[in-house]
Design a protein around this motif. Sequence first.
Motif, PDB file in Angstrom:
ATOM      1  N   GLY A  83       0.841  -0.977   0.081  1.00  0.00           N
ATOM      2  CA  GLY A  83      -0.227   0.012  -0.044  1.00  0.00           C
ATOM      3  C   GLY A  83       0.825   1.228  -0.013  1.00  0.00           C
ATOM      4  O   GLY A  83       0.326   2.271   0.163  1.00  0.00           O
ATOM      5  N   GLY A  84       2.217   1.173  -0.081  1.00  0.00           N
ATOM      6  CA  GLY A  84       3.033   2.245  -0.164  1.00  0.00           C
ATOM      7  C   GLY A  84       2.732   3.227  -1.416  1.00  0.00           C
ATOM      8  O   GLY A  84       2.135   2.793  -2.377  1.00  0.00           O
ATOM      9  N   ALA A  85       3.315   4.403  -1.237  1.00  0.00           N
ATOM     10  CA  ALA A  85       3.303   5.174  -2.531  1.00  0.00           C
ATOM     11  C   ALA A  85       3.699   4.654  -3.575  1.00  0.00           C
ATOM     12  O   ALA A  85       3.126   5.181  -4.854  1.00  0.00           O
ATOM     13  N   ALA A  86       4.918   4.085  -3.678  1.00  0.00           N
ATOM     14  CA  ALA A  86       5.335   3.663  -5.162  1.00  0.00           C
ATOM     15  C   ALA A  86       4.332   2.578  -5.787  1.00  0.00           C
ATOM     16  O   ALA A  86       4.167   2.521  -6.889  1.00  0.00           O
ATOM     17  N   ARG A  87       3.835   1.741  -4.830  1.00  0.00           N
ATOM     18  CA  ARG A  87       3.067   0.753  -5.236  1.00  0.00           C
ATOM     19  C   ARG A  87       1.819   1.198  -5.614  1.00  0.00           C
ATOM     20  O   ARG A  87       0.921   0.959  -6.884  1.00  0.00           O
ATOM     21  N   LEU A  88       1.400   2.295  -5.042  1.00  0.00           N
ATOM     22  CA  LEU A  88      -0.132   2.957  -5.513  1.00  0.00           C
ATOM     23  C   LEU A  88       0.333   3.761  -6.828  1.00  0.00           C
ATOM     24  O   LEU A  88      -0.582   3.731  -7.697  1.00  0.00           O
ATOM     25  N   THR A  89       1.324   4.209  -7.014  1.00  0.00           N
ATOM     26  CA  THR A  89       1.867   4.709  -8.249  1.00  0.00           C
ATOM     27  C   THR A  89       1.770   3.837  -9.346  1.00  0.00           C
ATOM     28  O   THR A  89       1.254   4.128 -10.680  1.00  0.00           O
ATOM     29  N   GLY A  90       2.430   2.720  -9.199  1.00  0.00           N
ATOM     30  CA  GLY A  90       2.216   1.783 -10.273  1.00  0.00           C
ATOM     31  C   GLY A  90       0.945   1.268 -10.501  1.00  0.00           C
ATOM     32  O   GLY A  90       0.908   1.037 -11.708  1.00  0.00           O
ATOM     33  N   ALA A  91       0.341   1.043  -9.562  1.00  0.00           N
ATOM     34  CA  ALA A  91      -1.107   0.475  -9.966  1.00  0.00           C
ATOM     35  C   ALA A  91      -1.922   1.550 -10.691  1.00  0.00           C
ATOM     36  O   ALA A  91      -2.645   1.317 -11.759  1.00  0.00           O
ATOM     37  N   VAL A  92      -1.839   2.793 -10.521  1.00  0.00           N
ATOM     38  CA  VAL A  92      -2.583   3.959 -11.208  1.00  0.00           C
ATOM     39  C   VAL A  92      -1.987   3.947 -12.545  1.00  0.00           C
ATOM     40  O   VAL A  92      -3.019   3.998 -13.369  1.00  0.00           O
ATOM     41  N   THR A  93      -0.807   3.781 -12.722  1.00  0.00           N
ATOM     42  CA  THR A  93      -0.025   3.911 -13.829  1.00  0.00           C
ATOM     43  C   THR A  93      -0.583   2.526 -14.679  1.00  0.00           C
ATOM     44  O   THR A  93      -1.128   2.910 -16.012  1.00  0.00           O
ATOM     45  N   GLY A  94      -0.867   1.602 -14.168  1.00  0.00           N
ATOM     46  CA  GLY A  94      -1.311   0.376 -14.707  1.00  0.00           C
ATOM     47  C   GLY A  94      -2.800   0.610 -15.284  1.00  0.00           C
ATOM     48  O   GLY A  94      -2.962   0.432 -16.428  1.00  0.00           O
ATOM     49  N   TRP A  95      -3.470   1.009 -14.366  1.00  0.00           N
ATOM     50  CA  TRP A  95      -4.953   1.212 -14.793  1.00  0.00           C
ATOM     51  C   TRP A  95      -5.195   2.086 -15.989  1.00  0.00           C
ATOM     52  O   TRP A  95      -6.031   2.196 -16.497  1.00  0.00           O
TER      53      TRP A  95
END
Length: 461
Positions: free
Chosen positions: A380-392
Amino acid sequence: MDRLPHPTRRVLVTTGVALLLGLATAALAWWRLGPVTRGTVWAEDGGLFLRERMALGPVDSLLRPYAGYLHLVPRLLVDLGWSLPVEDYALVLSGGACVVVGVLAAAVFLLARDTVPVAPVRALLAAAPALLPLAPYEISGNAANLHWFMLFTAPWLFAHRARTWWSSGAVAVLAVFVVLTEVQTVAFLPLLLLAWLPLRDASGARAWPRAVPVTVVAIAGVTAQVVTALTTERTERPGAPAIADVAAGWLLQPFAGNWDPDVGAVVRAVLDRGWVVVAVPAALLLLVLVAAAVVASWRARVLTIALTVASLGVWWAALVANGGATQAWAEPVEALADVEPLRYAAASGLLLLAAVLVAAGVLVGSAGWSARARRRTRPGGAARLTGAVTGWCVVALVVAVAAAGAVPGPTRRSEGPIWADQIPAAVTACAGDRSGSVDVRTAPWGVQVPCARLLPATGGH
């Protein structure tokens, strides 16, 4: 009534979804062609493939070399079309080609689960052949270009780790048709190593996949293709395109064609505003691919890189093998805007689209993150959230582009001639003489159809 065991229910549900996805993909591919394109016979479908089917019969023509390699599935489809009423030939080939794409889509959905576990992203990946903006223009809905879709399927067949002998047998059977249709599947042979790596069974114990059948079939089929390529003379003279032209052409056609099928408009935009109009999107794409490769599982990383390299390789190889396709891409002029989308561009773009969707699946799915990435980043960290948003965002962009191009558009068969419309006149031209033949026009050529074949199909004597 007793409920099915959970693994069995999961298999049944997944298989059902794959079948529905295959049907939807075939229907979308059919719809995007439009009625005139569907009813027009294209290139070798009414040329060499059909002529050799009429001259050699359904068996001797199947594995007859053409242009340096074997074309098993296209020849089977031509055989099917020729066995049905003559007036339906074009529709049978168009529909049959769309059905083949649907079957391949269902297979990819099932085979790619280990690499792209996020089902919506995997569904987009599987349906990519029908979603590709450039597909209907030339490569979709005809037998002559089915080999490109076989190439798209090959990496998933070769890399899949079969859990049972039944599934391994099914993969091997599909591989027979794929490998004996497309010679360039040889480029993906190293992915067979992934099929041999151990997996974990339901109890967590290490288990070895059933990789023997697909390995034997792939190597045997590719060997047959390579031998055919080395012993068959090609009519096309090879070219020697400059690296700058290869790179620039890839940006202007395969890459740009993934969001705008009007590649001429892309050339005009480059002439008006400079290379920045394609360089900036390419740089953003590269960032997505690199980010996914860094955090991906080893399997997803290998396939992302393989698909990206293959996209560039297919484009380069096509320009080398077909000298007439080379253009001064690196120094565009107004006349370059009149160059039609090449079929090689669609094939290259399809592999690139697959790489992008694998990368998106990595970024949005926690199962795609490597152990190293999990150690570096808190859940749930910022890097993981950024990756998920980018992917979607990537997924949303692909969906938006696909939705915008889901209606029938211009193709190389948009002007006809419609095959079925010519059959009544052809029957009349036979004048009851079964010994002659009549010219029936195709795009862009024509074929001499025997009157003996035409008259029985319409009740003549």
